[in-house]
Design a protein around this motif. Structure first.
Motif, mmCIF file in Angstrom:
data_model
loop_
_atom_site.group_PDB
_atom_site.id
_atom_site.type_symbol
_atom_site.label_atom_id
_atom_site.label_comp_id
_atom_site.label_asym_id
_atom_site.label_seq_id
_atom_site.Cartn_x
_atom_site.Cartn_y
_atom_site.Cartn_z
ATOM 1 N N ALA A 38 0.838 -1.202 0.000
ATOM 2 C CA ALA A 38 0.000 0.000 0.000
ATOM 3 C C ALA A 38 0.877 1.257 0.000
ATOM 4 O O ALA A 38 0.579 2.244 -0.685
ATOM 5 N N TYR A 39 1.955 1.224 0.754
ATOM 6 C CA TYR A 39 2.887 2.357 0.752
ATOM 7 C C TYR A 39 3.594 2.482 -0.598
ATOM 8 O O TYR A 39 3.865 3.590 -1.080
ATOM 9 N N CYS A 40 3.894 1.346 -1.199
ATOM 10 C CA CYS A 40 4.523 1.354 -2.525
ATOM 11 C C CYS A 40 3.600 2.017 -3.540
ATOM 12 O O CYS A 40 4.043 2.824 -4.361
ATOM 13 N N ASN A 41 2.315 1.662 -3.479
ATOM 14 C CA ASN A 41 1.342 2.255 -4.407
ATOM 15 C C ASN A 41 1.237 3.765 -4.195
ATOM 16 O O ASN A 41 1.127 4.540 -5.153
ATOM 17 N N GLN A 42 1.268 4.167 -2.944
ATOM 18 C CA GLN A 42 1.200 5.596 -2.643
ATOM 19 C C GLN A 42 2.449 6.311 -3.172
ATOM 20 O O GLN A 42 2.371 7.424 -3.708
ATOM 21 N N ALA A 43 3.584 5.661 -3.041
ATOM 22 C CA ALA A 43 4.831 6.233 -3.557
ATOM 23 C C ALA A 43 4.759 6.398 -5.068
ATOM 24 O O ALA A 43 5.240 7.391 -5.627
ATOM 25 N N SER A 44 4.140 5.431 -5.737
ATOM 26 C CA SER A 44 3.999 5.506 -7.192
ATOM 27 C C SER A 44 3.167 6.716 -7.599
ATOM 28 O O SER A 44 3.500 7.419 -8.559
ATOM 29 N N LYS A 45 2.093 6.993 -6.871
ATOM 30 C CA LYS A 45 1.231 8.129 -7.190
ATOM 31 C C LYS A 45 1.964 9.458 -6.992
ATOM 32 O O LYS A 45 1.741 10.416 -7.721
ATOM 33 N N LEU A 46 2.821 9.503 -5.986
ATOM 34 C CA LEU A 46 3.502 10.758 -5.646
ATOM 35 C C LEU A 46 4.799 10.981 -6.427
ATOM 36 O O LEU A 46 5.367 12.076 -6.381
ATOM 37 N N SER A 47 5.264 9.963 -7.137
ATOM 38 C CA SER A 47 6.597 10.029 -7.749
ATOM 39 C C SER A 47 6.742 11.156 -8.765
ATOM 40 O O SER A 47 7.839 11.681 -8.966
ATOM 41 N N THR A 49 4.936 14.072 -8.671
ATOM 42 C CA THR A 49 4.551 15.385 -8.138
ATOM 43 C C THR A 49 5.321 15.785 -6.888
ATOM 44 O O THR A 49 5.580 16.969 -6.665
ATOM 45 N N ASP A 50 5.678 14.812 -6.060
ATOM 46 C CA ASP A 50 6.349 15.125 -4.795
ATOM 47 C C ASP A 50 7.336 14.006 -4.484
ATOM 48 O O ASP A 50 7.004 13.033 -3.797
ATOM 49 N N THR A 51 8.536 14.153 -4.990
ATOM 50 C CA THR A 51 9.518 13.074 -4.839
ATOM 51 C C THR A 51 9.902 12.855 -3.378
ATOM 52 O O THR A 51 10.210 11.727 -2.977
ATOM 53 N N GLU A 52 9.870 13.916 -2.582
ATOM 54 C CA GLU A 52 10.239 13.765 -1.175
ATOM 55 C C GLU A 52 9.243 12.874 -0.446
ATOM 56 O O GLU A 52 9.628 11.938 0.275
ATOM 57 N N GLN A 53 7.945 13.143 -0.648
ATOM 58 C CA GLN A 53 6.920 12.308 -0.026
ATOM 59 C C GLN A 53 6.914 10.905 -0.631
ATOM 60 O O GLN A 53 6.678 9.914 0.070
ATOM 61 N N ALA A 54 7.176 10.824 -1.930
ATOM 62 C CA ALA A 54 7.237 9.512 -2.581
ATOM 63 C C ALA A 54 8.352 8.674 -1.969
ATOM 64 O O ALA A 54 8.174 7.478 -1.700
ATOM 65 N N ARG A 55 9.498 9.312 -1.716
ATOM 66 C CA ARG A 55 10.613 8.587 -1.109
ATOM 67 C C ARG A 55 10.267 8.153 0.312
ATOM 68 O O ARG A 55 10.627 7.039 0.741
ATOM 69 N N THR A 56 9.529 8.997 1.035
ATOM 70 C CA THR A 56 9.107 8.633 2.393
ATOM 71 C C THR A 56 8.196 7.407 2.366
ATOM 72 O O THR A 56 8.361 6.466 3.161
ATOM 73 N N GLN A 57 7.235 7.414 1.439
ATOM 74 C CA GLN A 57 6.312 6.281 1.328
ATOM 75 C C GLN A 57 7.055 5.015 0.901
ATOM 76 O O GLN A 57 6.785 3.922 1.409
ATOM 77 N N ARG A 98 14.668 8.647 -10.742
ATOM 78 C CA ARG A 98 14.765 9.479 -11.948
ATOM 79 C C ARG A 98 14.142 10.846 -11.707
ATOM 80 O O ARG A 98 14.667 11.869 -12.158
ATOM 81 N N ALA A 99 13.001 10.843 -11.002
ATOM 82 C CA ALA A 99 12.359 12.123 -10.689
ATOM 83 C C ALA A 99 13.253 12.974 -9.792
ATOM 84 O O ALA A 99 13.308 14.202 -9.936
ATOM 85 N N GLU A 100 13.968 12.326 -8.871
ATOM 86 C CA GLU A 100 14.892 13.059 -8.003
ATOM 87 C C GLU A 100 16.084 13.596 -8.801
ATOM 88 O O GLU A 100 16.621 14.667 -8.499
ATOM 89 N N ALA A 101 16.492 12.842 -9.812
ATOM 90 C CA ALA A 101 17.662 13.246 -10.600
ATOM 91 C C ALA A 101 17.334 14.311 -11.640
ATOM 92 O O ALA A 101 18.229 15.048 -12.075
ATOM 93 N N MET A 102 16.059 14.401 -12.041
ATOM 94 C CA MET A 102 15.700 15.294 -13.147
ATOM 95 C C MET A 102 16.069 16.758 -12.907
ATOM 96 O O MET A 102 16.591 17.414 -13.822
ATOM 97 N N PRO A 103 15.825 17.337 -11.720
ATOM 98 C CA PRO A 103 16.238 18.739 -11.525
ATOM 99 C C PRO A 103 17.747 18.934 -11.719
ATOM 100 O O PRO A 103 18.178 19.954 -12.260
ATOM 101 N N ILE A 104 18.519 17.947 -11.287
ATOM 102 C CA ILE A 104 19.974 18.043 -11.460
ATOM 103 C C ILE A 104 20.324 17.943 -12.940
ATOM 104 O O ILE A 104 21.205 18.654 -13.439
ATOM 105 N N VAL A 105 19.612 17.059 -13.651
ATOM 106 C CA VAL A 105 19.839 16.919 -15.089
ATOM 107 C C VAL A 105 19.538 18.237 -15.806
ATOM 108 O O VAL A 105 20.302 18.683 -16.674
ATOM 109 N N GLU A 106 18.418 18.861 -15.442
ATOM 110 C CA GLU A 106 18.042 20.125 -16.087
ATOM 111 C C GLU A 106 19.083 21.209 -15.804
ATOM 112 O O GLU A 106 19.409 22.017 -16.677
#
Length: 314
Positions: A38-47, A49-57, A98-106
């Motif tokens: 259930a936490y994994c699914n929540q992390a998928s939804k947040l990945s 829009t909110d990588t910090e919360q996604a990582r927490t989940q 990848r979502a966490e890395a994208m700002p650094i990539v940009e």
């Protein structure tokens, strides 16, 4: 005998007890794992829009996974649901990374664009600095997850930026060659200016003579030769910036000095011609009186002859 029979009975019941215990452990582990999913699914939804919360989940999912594996060490071997969901959640972990890395990539790609713009403007120092920043940020992004390059468009843009190093190196080599040429041209121009200054001094102090004119003409010939050599060395250099500006400035000084000597030579030649003309007139004036005397004497003789002829006729 009684105790011996009891022991045999307990031994006979032991496999069944262990079987029930293993089954209970598998069930308990499955329940804990499902809570984690259930936490994994929540992390998928947040990945996205909110990588910090996604990582927490996702961290909570990992915590439940470890608890489940502690209860049943063979969870991922025997439980097909756990196998399938764990693979899916691992992909979600990649997505979050990848979502966490994208700002650094940009940021790295922005530095790449700055490097390209600086290179186009021939600002090689800024181009090199921006390219180094691009490489540093790119490496940081890859340290977060190498899978960031699985995004096709990013991989292409990264490869294009990587090739900038070759262009910058080539431009730096060209710039170094241009600096060497500019330095050599500057040396030649300085020699020309020194020669010209000597000639200008001669024109101001020399007495009026053909020898002085010849000496100045020799100086002009030397200056013009040095000027041509300097022009050949500085050919192709931008005279509007940097060393090119310095070359243009000193060349202008040489041509101005040369023009002064040319004017002096022309003036001296004019004066020498005037002197020659005056000398010719003086020479003509010096020989004119004897000629007039001869003419007068001839006139007298001619007059006497006429008188004698007249007397004879009488």
């Amino acid at each position: 005998m009684k105790y011996w029979m009891l022991t045999l009975t307990c031994i006979g019941l032991l496999p069944a007890s262990l079987s029930f215990a293993a089954s209970d452990a598998a069930t308990a582990a499955d329940n804990v794992f499902r809570e984690g999913v259930a936490y994994c699914n929540q992390a998928s939804k947040l990945s996205r829009t909110d990588t910090e919360q996604a990582r927490t989940q996702y961290s909570k999912y990992l915590s439940h996974l470890e608890r489940a594996k502690t209860i049943d060490t063979r969870l991922l071997d025997n439980n097909s649901f756990a196998q399938r969901e764990h693979k899916r959640c691992t992909l979600i972990d990649d997505n979050i990374a990848r979502a966490e890395a994208m700002p650094i990539v940009e940021q790295s790609l922005a530095q790449c664009e700055q490097a390209r713009a600086a290179l186009d403007a021939s600002n090689l120092e800024q181009a090199s600095e921006s390219f180094n920043q691009f490489q540093s940020l790119r490496d940081q992004a890859l340290a977060v997850t190498p899978t960031v390059l699985r995004v096709g468009s990013l991989a292409v843009r990264m490869r294009v930026c990587d090739r900038l190093v070759e262009k910058i190196s080539l431009a730096q080599s060209d710039q170094q060659l241009a600096l060497q040429k500019a330095s050599r041209a500057l040396t030649v121009y300085n020699k020309a200016l020194a020669s010209c200054d000597v000639g200008r001094g001669m024109s101001a102090t020399s007495s009026l003579s053909t020898e002085a004119v010849k000496a100045l003409e020799d100086v002009l010939s030397q200056v013009n030769k040095q000027l041509s050599n300097g022009d050949a060395l500085g050919n192709g250099l931008d005279r509007s910036v940097g060393d090119g500006q310095q070359l243009a400035a000193i060349r202008n000084r040489v041509t101005a000095c040369s023009s002064d000597i040319v004017a002096s030579v022309a003036s001296m030649n004019t004066k020498l011609e005037q002197q020659a003309l005056m000398a010719k007139k003086a020479e003509d004036a010096a020989i004119q009186p004897p000629q007039l005397a001869v003419q007068a004497e001839l006139s007298i003789l001619q007059g006497q002859e006429i008188v004698q002829i007249g007397d004879g006729s009488l």
